[in-house]
Design a protein around this motif. Sequence first.
Motif, short mmCIF file in Angstrom:
data_model
loop_
_atom_site.label_atom_id
_atom_site.label_comp_id
_atom_site.label_asym_id
_atom_site.label_seq_id
_atom_site.Cartn_x
_atom_site.Cartn_y
_atom_site.Cartn_z
N ASP A 391 0.83 -1.21 0.00
CA ASP A 391 0.00 0.00 0.00
C ASP A 391 0.86 1.25 0.00
N ARG A 392 0.22 2.31 -0.39
CA ARG A 392 0.91 3.59 -0.51
C ARG A 392 1.35 4.08 0.87
N ASP A 393 2.63 4.35 0.99
CA ASP A 393 3.17 4.88 2.25
C ASP A 393 3.77 6.25 1.96
N ASP A 394 5.08 6.27 1.83
CA ASP A 394 5.72 7.51 1.41
C ASP A 394 5.83 7.59 -0.11
N GLU A 395 5.74 6.43 -0.78
CA GLU A 395 5.87 6.42 -2.23
C GLU A 395 4.59 6.95 -2.87
N THR A 396 4.77 7.65 -3.97
CA THR A 396 3.63 8.23 -4.67
C THR A 396 3.57 7.78 -6.13
N GLY A 397 4.13 6.66 -6.41
CA GLY A 397 4.11 6.14 -7.78
C GLY A 397 4.92 4.86 -7.88
N ALA A 398 4.86 4.26 -9.06
CA ALA A 398 5.56 2.99 -9.29
C ALA A 398 6.28 3.04 -10.62
N LEU A 399 7.47 2.47 -10.63
CA LEU A 399 8.27 2.32 -11.84
C LEU A 399 8.42 0.82 -12.11
N VAL A 400 7.91 0.35 -13.22
CA VAL A 400 7.92 -1.08 -13.53
C VAL A 400 9.16 -1.39 -14.35
N VAL A 401 9.95 -2.35 -13.88
CA VAL A 401 11.14 -2.81 -14.58
C VAL A 401 10.94 -4.28 -14.92
N LEU A 402 11.08 -4.64 -16.18
CA LEU A 402 10.88 -6.03 -16.62
C LEU A 402 11.69 -6.29 -17.88
N SER A 403 11.89 -7.55 -18.18
CA SER A 403 12.59 -7.93 -19.41
C SER A 403 11.57 -8.22 -20.50
N ALA A 404 11.85 -7.82 -21.71
CA ALA A 404 10.93 -8.00 -22.83
C ALA A 404 10.86 -9.47 -23.23
N GLY A 405 9.67 -9.89 -23.69
CA GLY A 405 9.48 -11.25 -24.17
C GLY A 405 9.35 -12.28 -23.08
N SER A 406 9.10 -11.85 -21.83
CA SER A 406 9.00 -12.79 -20.71
C SER A 406 7.60 -12.88 -20.14
N TRP A 407 6.74 -11.91 -20.41
CA TRP A 407 5.44 -11.86 -19.77
C TRP A 407 4.35 -11.59 -20.80
N THR A 408 3.17 -12.09 -20.50
CA THR A 408 2.03 -11.91 -21.40
C THR A 408 1.31 -10.61 -21.07
N ALA A 409 0.39 -10.24 -21.94
CA ALA A 409 -0.38 -9.01 -21.71
C ALA A 409 -1.25 -9.13 -20.47
N ALA A 410 -1.81 -10.33 -20.22
CA ALA A 410 -2.65 -10.51 -19.04
C ALA A 410 -1.83 -10.36 -17.76
N GLU A 411 -0.60 -10.88 -17.75
CA GLU A 411 0.23 -10.77 -16.56
C GLU A 411 0.63 -9.32 -16.30
N LEU A 412 0.97 -8.60 -17.35
CA LEU A 412 1.33 -7.19 -17.16
C LEU A 412 0.12 -6.36 -16.77
#
Length: 465
Positions: A391-412
């Motif tokens: 849950d949101r604490d001091d952070e006010t956003g999220a930065l998503v880091v992932l490798s290409a070709g590893s995850w489906t659209a539903a997972e993302l």
Amino acid sequence: MSDDPIRLATIGRIIRGRWRLLTVLAVLGALFGYGTSLLFPPGYTASASVLLPGQWEERELLTQVDIATSSTVVDRAAAALGWTGVGGIELRDRVAAKAADGNIITVSGTADTPERAQRLADQMVHQFVTFAARIAGDSADPEAAAGPEALRQTVVQTSRRITELAQAADPGRTVEGVQTRTELAQLRTALQEAVNKLDQLTPAANKANMVVMGPATRPAGEAAPTRVQLVGAGAVLFFLLAVIAHLTAARRGRRLRAEPEVAEALGSTLLGTVEVLDEGPAHRPAGRGPWARVRALLGVDVRWDAPAPRESGDEAGRQLRYRRVCARLRDELPAPRRLLVVVPDGDETARRAAARLVVEAGHAPSPGSSNGGCPVLRTVEVSVDRPMVPDRDDETGALVVLSAGSWTAAELTGIAGACADARHEVVGIVLADAVRARPTRSAARPRDAATPVLAVGDEATGGAR
């Protein structure tokens, strides 16, 4: 992979990447074949041949083949053998007959022991010859059969009388004597040709005299499929099914590779692509739980269809990519923030890229500087099966880091939804690409000074709070 044609190179990649799993499945297939051989006991096949003298047409030979495996012959053979629990119905599936060259019919029988197979083949041949002779005898008229034989005797007597008359005639002294002897010789020849034609027109008597070409040979080995064949077939079958399953999964795979597709699934903008040196399978993350250990043992925790890491530039070029991502992230935010770096669980390349990004953010100007600074980053790993973001604490956003070709659209999409549930806005996306270091001529290996060994977790931060 879903649009790539299936080539031998693709199958080779499956074997190289999944050889442990394929080996285990082949062993399981061999055990399955062995179990099948226990359910179906081995059989032995013996054969005996019958020669049909005379001239036979092809359709007549096929008729004799049908007679050899007819219910009457099989029932008589079963009655003569007297095996307990084995009647004519059971024997019909164990006997076969075929016509070979030279008017030969081969009758074969299959049983659970070599001795029984030999007795079955001999008995089938005996009953076939007996039944065929009975058919020929019943179909022939006794008076019609006796007529040609009487005619032959008459022809023999007539030929003998002609010879006597030829010898008694004037032996070549007069023209009339020569003519008489010539006419008598022609008459004898005509009678012999008539008898030969008669024999050809009435072959039933010869056809009834079938000849058994010796007893059946006792089989020395099992009939197909043998236990070894079943074991081998099971291993090959399971191996092929595993390869086909990998190809089918790759064809139906929906892992996103293109940058616009990844950005659309997460509903944010792409800040850039960073490079991570490939450490190979020896540096895979430690598994959690027994199933993770089994997956690591079988080698299924690493994708087989992942593209080979391309060759990268020097360390300065890789570090420049991280700095540019930090600069773009700073430009995207109106004011310095504290952000969560969300990494999909199991994505080792993205995890290492996030650790490097946290370090680079810590080296950027602090949030209190006059020109603004890079946000303070804290890394969390999120399961793609059941994504849960703190849950949101001091952070006010999220930065998503992932490798290409590893995850489906539903997972993302699930990760983006988990961020929204935790009231974190996805402010950007960073793609991590595994690369190989370019070989250098110098013996000394360059020091990766900008990649310290960090334990990335919920408490890893990129600066003071």
